[in-house]
Design a protein around this motif. Structure first.
Motif, short mmCIF file in Angstrom:
data_model
loop_
_atom_site.label_atom_id
_atom_site.label_comp_id
_atom_site.label_asym_id
_atom_site.label_seq_id
_atom_site.Cartn_x
_atom_site.Cartn_y
_atom_site.Cartn_z
N UNK A 1 -12.70 -55.44 -9.53
CA UNK A 1 -12.53 -55.87 -11.01
C UNK A 1 -13.75 -56.39 -11.71
N UNK A 2 -14.44 -57.18 -11.17
CA UNK A 2 -15.78 -57.76 -11.78
C UNK A 2 -16.72 -56.74 -12.07
N UNK A 3 -17.03 -55.68 -10.96
CA UNK A 3 -17.75 -54.86 -11.14
C UNK A 3 -17.33 -53.57 -12.13
N UNK B 1 -19.24 -46.86 -9.77
CA UNK B 1 -18.89 -46.03 -8.37
C UNK B 1 -18.62 -47.29 -7.49
N UNK B 2 -18.83 -48.23 -7.39
CA UNK B 2 -18.55 -49.51 -6.58
C UNK B 2 -17.24 -49.91 -6.85
N UNK B 3 -16.88 -49.96 -8.11
CA UNK B 3 -15.31 -50.47 -8.46
C UNK B 3 -14.49 -49.45 -8.21
N UNK B 4 -14.87 -48.14 -8.26
CA UNK B 4 -13.74 -46.86 -8.06
C UNK B 4 -13.51 -47.01 -6.62
N UNK B 5 -14.12 -47.53 -5.78
CA UNK B 5 -14.07 -47.75 -4.12
C UNK B 5 -13.11 -48.85 -3.70
N UNK B 6 -12.86 -49.86 -4.84
CA UNK B 6 -12.22 -51.14 -4.61
C UNK B 6 -10.98 -51.17 -5.25
N UNK B 7 -10.89 -50.76 -6.26
CA UNK B 7 -9.48 -50.84 -7.43
C UNK B 7 -9.08 -49.71 -7.64
#
Length: 354
Positions: free
Chosen positions: A28-30, A258-264
């Protein structure tokens, strides 16, 4: 199950849940950081407003290529040149690169020529344009709330066109190019980082050619002359530093996204994305002196209602899905059997896997 086994299972569940919460929070923060950077980007373009928008675009294409390639080297993911041997990849990424470059060019020019409010409308419309493209090219069906949202957005834009005239083309251009860009990338189906690097390499080559032509014939930049803002930086060294910074300014949000899309989930990303046009709206009306008219208000209100309708539907659907996932399994003994006399009915077997 023994008491010790039960405690171990409970502790494992707590650990997994805690890790999941940490991942969600980080993602979320990313995502928030990505859209905050995109939201304040007009301030950066104002600093470069003494330079014609087409020239800024060409430099952005070149420096973005350098930044993305450097990123691939940093993370040791440099195997993307093989895509040159794939004609379909060349067509896909040449098309997507040209489309996103058009999006960048319109945005830079609009932000520097007093049309930042129109860019905000455009990026609020992006998800709705994406829905329509999904229906047209990927045979996706509109849900009831998506239909309501599309109709409301159409009414808002239609009223704005009648009341305010032709400036709406900027919003349409931004929404259409960004939505089509996403559709082309989805249709291509290539891996994210090699694809981004290859696309950046192609657009970087085009930008370099544009800079060479511009150096030989500087008059081409004046086809769309600069509109300097009071914030504009005019020193050659500072201008070159800011132009070089375009690459980093492009690469960092993409990396965060890209990093956020892998987590949320994409649903959460879909809500976070409205941070960017909201910041643009506030900047335009409160700091850059653009007039917020009744036409703007009605247009925004109808688009926001549509967004709220989609959000409510997504929340309701997500709630039902989570409720189904946490529902206790039906015991095997309670399930009907094709052979009631079977000995398996008398055993203490575990519930069947679903």
């Amino acid at each position: 199950m023994s008491e010790q086994a039960a405690k171990a299972k409970a502790n494992a569940g707590e650990g997994a849940n805690g890790e999941g919460q940490h991942t969600d929070r980080t993602g979320f923060l990313q995502g928030l950081g990505c859209y905050l950077l995109w939201g304040v980007m007009p301030v950066y373009w104002k600093l470069l407003s003494a330079i014609p928008a087409f020239e800024v675009l060409a430099w952005r294409m070149v420096w973005s290529c350098a930044a993305v390639v450097a990123l691939c080297v940093l993370v040791k993911r440099t195997r993307f040149l093989y895509l040159f041997r794939d004609p379909r990849a060349v067509r896909t990424f040449l098309a997507s690169g040209l489309i996103v470059s058009c999006n960048w060019g319109v945005y830079i020019w609009a932000a520097n020529s007093g049309h930042l409010l129109q860019t905000s409308i455009g990026y609020y419309l992006c998800p709705l344009f994406t829905i329509v493209l999904g229906m047209a090219f990927f045979r996706e069906r509109l849900t009831p709330m998506q239909t309501v949202a599309t109709v409301l957005a159409a009414l808002g834009v239609g009223y704005f066109i009648v009341a305010n005239g032709g400036d709406i083309w900027i919003a349409f251009a931004l929404a259409l190019t960004f939505s089509v860009y996403g559709a082309v990338k989805k249709k291509g189906g290539y891996p994210a980082l090699p694809g981004m690097a290859f696309e950046s390499l192609l657009t970087g080559l085009i930008g370099a050619v544009a800079l060479i032509v511009g150096a030989a014939a500087p008059w081409i930049w004046q086809l769309v002359p600069a509109t300097p803002d009071p914030m504009a930086v005019t020193g050659p060294a500072a201008d070159m530093a800011l132009l070089a910074g375009c690459g980093v300014l492009t690469a960092i949000p993409l990396l965060l996204f890209s990093a956020a899309a892998n987590r949320i989930s994409l649903t959460v990303i879909g809500f976070i994305q409205y941070v960017s046009p909201t910041i643009a709206l506030v900047l335009a009306a409160a700091f850059f002196g653009e007039q917020f008219t009744m036409a703007h208000g009605i247009c925004f209100a109808l688009i926001w209602l549509g967004i709220a309708a989609i959000g409510a539907e997504a929340a309701w659907t997500g709630g039902r899905k989570r409720a189904a996932e946490v529902a206790p399994p039906v015991p095997a003994a309670a399930a009907p059997s094709p052979n009631p006399s079977s000995a398996a009915m008398l055993t203490d077997a575990p519930p069947a896997k679903r």
